[in-house]
Design a protein around this motif. Structure first.
Motif, PDB file in Angstrom:
ATOM      1  N   LYS A  83       4.203   7.962  -1.518  1.00  0.00           N
ATOM      2  CA  LYS A  83       5.564   7.697  -1.974  1.00  0.00           C
ATOM      3  C   LYS A  83       5.654   7.973  -3.465  1.00  0.00           C
ATOM      4  N   THR A  84       6.794   8.522  -3.877  1.00  0.00           N
ATOM      5  CA  THR A  84       7.014   8.698  -5.311  1.00  0.00           C
ATOM      6  C   THR A  84       7.333   7.343  -5.942  1.00  0.00           C
ATOM      7  N   GLY A  85       7.130   7.255  -7.241  1.00  0.00           N
ATOM      8  CA  GLY A  85       7.422   6.002  -7.933  1.00  0.00           C
ATOM      9  C   GLY A  85       6.425   5.742  -9.044  1.00  0.00           C
ATOM     10  N   ALA A 134       0.834  -1.209   0.000  1.00  0.00           N
ATOM     11  CA  ALA A 134       0.000   0.000   0.000  1.00  0.00           C
ATOM     12  C   ALA A 134       0.864   1.253   0.000  1.00  0.00           C
ATOM     13  N   VAL A 135       0.459   2.240  -0.799  1.00  0.00           N
ATOM     14  CA  VAL A 135       1.143   3.538  -0.793  1.00  0.00           C
ATOM     15  C   VAL A 135       0.156   4.661  -0.491  1.00  0.00           C
ATOM     16  N   THR A 136      -1.067   4.305  -0.084  1.00  0.00           N
ATOM     17  CA  THR A 136      -2.054   5.293   0.342  1.00  0.00           C
ATOM     18  C   THR A 136      -2.659   4.834   1.663  1.00  0.00           C
ATOM     19  N   GLN A 137      -3.207   5.782   2.417  1.00  0.00           N
ATOM     20  CA  GLN A 137      -3.839   5.447   3.695  1.00  0.00           C
ATOM     21  C   GLN A 137      -5.049   4.555   3.484  1.00  0.00           C
ATOM     22  N   ILE A 138      -5.801   4.814   2.428  1.00  0.00           N
ATOM     23  CA  ILE A 138      -6.983   3.993   2.141  1.00  0.00           C
ATOM     24  C   ILE A 138      -6.580   2.541   1.880  1.00  0.00           C
ATOM     25  N   ALA A 139      -5.534   2.341   1.099  1.00  0.00           N
ATOM     26  CA  ALA A 139      -5.079   0.976   0.817  1.00  0.00           C
ATOM     27  C   ALA A 139      -4.637   0.274   2.096  1.00  0.00           C
ATOM     28  N   GLU A 140      -3.942   0.998   2.992  1.00  0.00           N
ATOM     29  CA  GLU A 140      -3.531   0.400   4.259  1.00  0.00           C
ATOM     30  C   GLU A 140      -4.744   0.001   5.098  1.00  0.00           C
ATOM     31  N   GLU A 141      -5.770   0.840   5.125  1.00  0.00           N
ATOM     32  CA  GLU A 141      -6.976   0.512   5.875  1.00  0.00           C
ATOM     33  C   GLU A 141      -7.703  -0.680   5.260  1.00  0.00           C
ATOM     34  N   GLN A 142      -7.683  -0.780   3.940  1.00  0.00           N
ATOM     35  CA  GLN A 142      -8.282  -1.935   3.281  1.00  0.00           C
ATOM     36  C   GLN A 142      -7.546  -3.226   3.661  1.00  0.00           C
ATOM     37  N   PRO A 179      -3.630  -1.086 -20.116  1.00  0.00           N
ATOM     38  CA  PRO A 179      -2.991  -0.897 -18.811  1.00  0.00           C
ATOM     39  C   PRO A 179      -3.128   0.527 -18.286  1.00  0.00           C
ATOM     40  N   ILE A 180      -2.800   0.672 -17.022  1.00  0.00           N
ATOM     41  CA  ILE A 180      -2.778   1.983 -16.344  1.00  0.00           C
ATOM     42  C   ILE A 180      -1.402   2.147 -15.712  1.00  0.00           C
ATOM     43  N   HIS A 181      -0.778   3.273 -15.954  1.00  0.00           N
ATOM     44  CA  HIS A 181       0.522   3.573 -15.360  1.00  0.00           C
ATOM     45  C   HIS A 181       0.439   4.967 -14.756  1.00  0.00           C
ATOM     46  N   VAL A 182       0.605   5.035 -13.438  1.00  0.00           N
ATOM     47  CA  VAL A 182       0.577   6.324 -12.737  1.00  0.00           C
ATOM     48  C   VAL A 182       1.976   6.610 -12.218  1.00  0.00           C
ATOM     49  N   LYS A 183       2.508   7.743 -12.609  1.00  0.00           N
ATOM     50  CA  LYS A 183       3.840   8.167 -12.161  1.00  0.00           C
ATOM     51  C   LYS A 183       3.654   9.236 -11.083  1.00  0.00           C
ATOM     52  N   VAL A 184       4.072   8.919  -9.854  1.00  0.00           N
ATOM     53  CA  VAL A 184       3.974   9.854  -8.727  1.00  0.00           C
ATOM     54  C   VAL A 184       5.326  10.535  -8.562  1.00  0.00           C
ATOM     55  N   VAL A 185       5.332  11.863  -8.645  1.00  0.00           N
ATOM     56  CA  VAL A 185       6.585  12.620  -8.619  1.00  0.00           C
ATOM     57  C   VAL A 185       6.518  13.682  -7.529  1.00  0.00           C
ATOM     58  N   THR A 186       7.626  14.322  -7.256  1.00  0.00           N
ATOM     59  CA  THR A 186       7.662  15.403  -6.277  1.00  0.00           C
ATOM     60  C   THR A 186       6.916  16.622  -6.817  1.00  0.00           C
ATOM     61  N   ASN A 226       2.054   7.213 -22.609  1.00  0.00           N
ATOM     62  CA  ASN A 226       1.897   8.437 -21.823  1.00  0.00           C
ATOM     63  C   ASN A 226       1.329   8.103 -20.444  1.00  0.00           C
ATOM     64  N   PRO A 227       2.168   7.973 -19.418  1.00  0.00           N
ATOM     65  CA  PRO A 227       1.644   7.675 -18.079  1.00  0.00           C
ATOM     66  C   PRO A 227       0.920   8.876 -17.485  1.00  0.00           C
ATOM     67  N   LEU A 228       0.011   8.594 -16.565  1.00  0.00           N
ATOM     68  CA  LEU A 228      -0.656   9.649 -15.799  1.00  0.00           C
ATOM     69  C   LEU A 228       0.324  10.141 -14.740  1.00  0.00           C
ATOM     70  N   VAL A 229       0.568  11.439 -14.692  1.00  0.00           N
ATOM     71  CA  VAL A 229       1.546  12.014 -13.763  1.00  0.00           C
ATOM     72  C   VAL A 229       0.808  12.822 -12.698  1.00  0.00           C
ATOM     73  N   VAL A 230       1.117  12.564 -11.418  1.00  0.00           N
ATOM     74  CA  VAL A 230       0.481  13.267 -10.299  1.00  0.00           C
ATOM     75  C   VAL A 230       1.546  13.587  -9.255  1.00  0.00           C
ATOM     76  N   PRO A 231       1.304  14.607  -8.428  1.00  0.00           N
ATOM     77  CA  PRO A 231       2.268  14.942  -7.372  1.00  0.00           C
ATOM     78  C   PRO A 231       2.053  14.083  -6.127  1.00  0.00           C
ATOM     79  N   VAL A 232       3.123  13.864  -5.385  1.00  0.00           N
ATOM     80  CA  VAL A 232       3.057  13.084  -4.163  1.00  0.00           C
ATOM     81  C   VAL A 232       2.376  13.896  -3.055  1.00  0.00           C
TER      82      VAL A 232
END
Length: 397
Positions: A243-245, A53-61, A263-270, A195-201
């Motif tokens: 977490k970034t990655g 898990a890299v999100t609080q929701i995933a950890e709770e799941q 597929p789905i590819h999400v790139k988490v960056v600073t 083209n991955p989906l890019v979002v901030p951490v």
């Protein structure tokens, strides 16, 4: 009669067997050296548990999953323990006789109240997690994910990056590997996109899902997110990556013959990297913006259409435009070479054959005009005719 074995032939046979064994061992060693490894942010080899898990929701799941599993295990052990103890201890073969007993009120209350308390104990934490999953308020970034056969369209509609939009398609090299029938060991097999989906951490990202054609589902296990994308409806979900990655998922709804290639590819960056990416995307969009009223010449439109064809049409129709199976050929097609352009324009804008040929209205007028011009002037279709972007724009509903 005594059989005499020729020592020379026997030695040759043993040498041949040794060479074959060595070759087999070498091939086995090569196969081991090329084995598939765990993909960070994606699937793991022989994976049994959830993705890290890299999100609080995933950890709770994850916590909820194990809580339910342990609770069910305890109930299982108690119920079956009492049952088997009673069967063994009070069996007829050791002299026990059945008795008719009046059911006391505490038994009636017990087997009603105890299960009710167990259900309540399970429902309370499950409801807490479920409500948290649906709380998409106060998001820092809102992105619309549109499912289409067979790719994802992303539009940044609120927050930093507003106005950015692009399509995310399976990288063609992976499709080539799949088509070969013998793909090499690849950690991210069928998960690489152009083209991955890019979002901030550490930012709350709201994902709005919908679809252009059939039901799809946007799922990234590491985020604890899975939301259906339904034509004509809008659903939403959210995540906050800690977490970034690079994190991977797939369409989780059977959406057609290309379902495995979505597929789905999400790139988490600073935050700094995200701002730089947004700036680069906006500059690229401004440079690539097309004026639909521009009149193109044949050579330039064919050149532009070749790249559009490679990104969107090559997978089904093939490099030579021959198609395969139910996929119709473009080479020599009456619709393609016909002097009446309206039929072909209508097919690309609206699709045909109940979605076997999907609609491509998400492409720009120039892109559609270019790809039609490319097919009209490729392979044996040397028509020397072209479609202008203005003609496509006029045909749009």
């Amino acid at each position: 009669m005594k059989t005499v074995v020729n020592p020379g032939k026997q030695g040759a046979a043993w040498r041949s067997a040794g060479i074959a064994l060595a070759a087999t061992a070498g091939a086995w060693g090569a196969a081991l050296a090329q084995k598939v490894n765990d993909l960070p942010g994606g699937p793991a080899v022989n994976q049994l548990n959830f993705a890290p898990a890299v999100t609080q929701i995933a950890e709770e799941q994850h916590w909820l999953h194990w809580f339910m599993m342990v609770l069910c295990l305890v109930i299982f052990v108690i119920v079956f323990g009492v049952m088997f103890y009673s069967i063994l201890k009070h069996r007829k073969s050791v002299g026990h006789k059945a008795q008719v007993l009046a059911e006391p009120i505490w038994v009636e209350l017990g087997w009603t109240i105890v299960p009710l308390l167990i259900v309540i104990g399970m429902a309370l934490p499950a409801t807490k997690v479920l409500v948290a999953q649906k709380d998409t308020t106060n998001s820092d970034l809102t992105i619309k994910a549109t499912g289409m056969q067979w790719k994802w369209g992303y539009d940044y509609i609120k927050g930093e990056g507003e106005g950015i939009g692009f399509h995310s398609t399976l990288d063609n090299s992976h499709r080539v590997m799949s088509s070969s029938g013998n793909p090499p060991p690849t950690d991210n097999y069928l998960l690489k996109v152009d083209n991955p989906l890019v979002v901030p951490v550490d930012k709350k990202v709201r994902i709005i899902t919908t679809a252009n054609d059939v039901i799809h589902a946007w799922m990234v296990p590491a985020f604890g997110v899975k939301q259906d994308a339904i034509p004509g409806f809008v659903r939403d979900t959210w995540f906050r990556a800690e977490k970034t990655g690079d994190y991977y998922g797939q369409c989780a709804e059977l959406c057609g013959k290309e379902h495995a290639y979505m597929p789905i590819h999400v790139k988490v960056v600073t935050a700094e990297e995200y701002s730089a990416w947004v700036d680069g995307q906006k500059k690229a969009m401004a440079a690539a913006a097309d004026d639909p009223s521009k009149v193109w010449n044949l050579a330039d439109l064919v050149q532009r259409g070749e790249s559009v064809y490679a990104a969107n049409c090559l997978a089904c129709h093939g490099a030579q435009g021959k198609g395969a199976g139910p996929i119709k050929a473009l080479d020599g097609s009456a619709v393609v070479v016909d002097t009446d352009k309206s039929t072909m324009i209508n097919v690309l804008l609206n699709g045909q054959n109940n979605g076997a040929m999907p609609a491509w209205k998400q492409l720009s007028d120039t892109e559609l005009a270019a790809v039609m011009t490319y097919t009209k002037n490729s392979w044996s279709n040397q028509t020397q005719r072209l479609v202008q972007p203005a003609e496509v724009m006029a045909a749009r509903p």
